[in-house]
Scaffold this motif. Structure first.
Motif, PDB file in Angstrom:
ATOM      1  N   PRO A 185       0.828  -1.220   0.000  1.00 32.26           N
ATOM      2  CA  PRO A 185       0.000   0.000   0.000  1.00 32.26           C
ATOM      3  C   PRO A 185       0.862   1.270   0.000  1.00 32.26           C
ATOM      4  N   PHE A 186       0.352   2.303  -0.660  1.00 37.04           N
ATOM      5  CA  PHE A 186       0.989   3.618  -0.668  1.00 37.04           C
ATOM      6  C   PHE A 186       0.488   4.366   0.559  1.00 37.04           C
ATOM      7  N   GLU A 187       1.402   4.972   1.339  1.00 35.19           N
ATOM      8  CA  GLU A 187       0.986   5.617   2.580  1.00 35.19           C
ATOM      9  C   GLU A 187       1.709   6.941   2.806  1.00 35.19           C
ATOM     10  N   ALA A 188       1.034   7.819   3.527  1.00 33.99           N
ATOM     11  CA  ALA A 188       1.590   9.050   4.076  1.00 33.99           C
ATOM     12  C   ALA A 188       0.792   9.294   5.348  1.00 33.99           C
ATOM     13  N   GLU A 189       1.171  10.245   6.154  1.00 34.45           N
ATOM     14  CA  GLU A 189       0.508  10.482   7.427  1.00 34.45           C
ATOM     15  C   GLU A 189      -0.997  10.714   7.239  1.00 34.45           C
ATOM     16  N   GLY A 190      -1.801   9.735   7.663  1.00 31.83           N
ATOM     17  CA  GLY A 190      -3.257   9.843   7.574  1.00 31.83           C
ATOM     18  C   GLY A 190      -3.846   9.377   6.244  1.00 31.83           C
ATOM     19  N   TYR A 191      -3.017   9.082   5.268  1.00 31.28           N
ATOM     20  CA  TYR A 191      -3.475   8.676   3.927  1.00 31.28           C
ATOM     21  C   TYR A 191      -2.982   7.263   3.612  1.00 31.28           C
TER      22      TYR A 191
END
Length: 126
Positions: A97-103
């Motif tokens: 999965p692609f992730e960033a803070e809160g996404y």
């Protein structure tokens, strides 16, 4: 008039005879490059990934999101508005999965699952 023409011809011939007629041209360079050694020892430059696929998704909650999947298969840009600022999402490795803070964006292609800050995961179709 003939006198001036022959005087000009003699002057031109004298100038041409002073030319160097070597077959190999002489290359004259400037000072040595002060950064040559540093550039030769520099690490290779990695270009940023380019956009591989762009999709507009309609999610189950009737929202729209826009995702650009990059060519390295580990980066995606998410926008919540068509011309909004992109949010860079990264994956630990290709297929994750692609992730960033809160996404979070899982999947790619025609169907994904997206999680936005303050919201639960929602299915989205492109």
């Amino acid at each position: 008039m003939k006198y001036h023409l022959s005087l000009i011809s003699v002057a031109a011939l004298a100038l041409l005879s002073a030319c160097n007629n070597n077959d190999e041209p002489e290359v004259v360079g400037g000072p040595a490059d002060p950064m040559a050694e540093r550039l030769a020892n520099a690490a290779p430059v990695e270009l940023p990934p380019m956009v591989k696929e762009s999709h507009q998704y309609r999610c189950k909650d009737n929202s729209l999101i826009f995702v650009d999947f990059m060519s390295d298969d580990k980066t995606a840009n998410l926008r919540t508005e068509k011309n909004g600022a992109p949010i860079k999402l990264t994956a630990a490795e290709a297929g994750k999965p692609f992730e960033a803070e809160g996404y979070k964006v899982e999947g790619s292609g025609k169907q994904i699952t997206a999680t936005l800050p303050g919201k639960s995961a929602v299915s989205c179709k492109g």
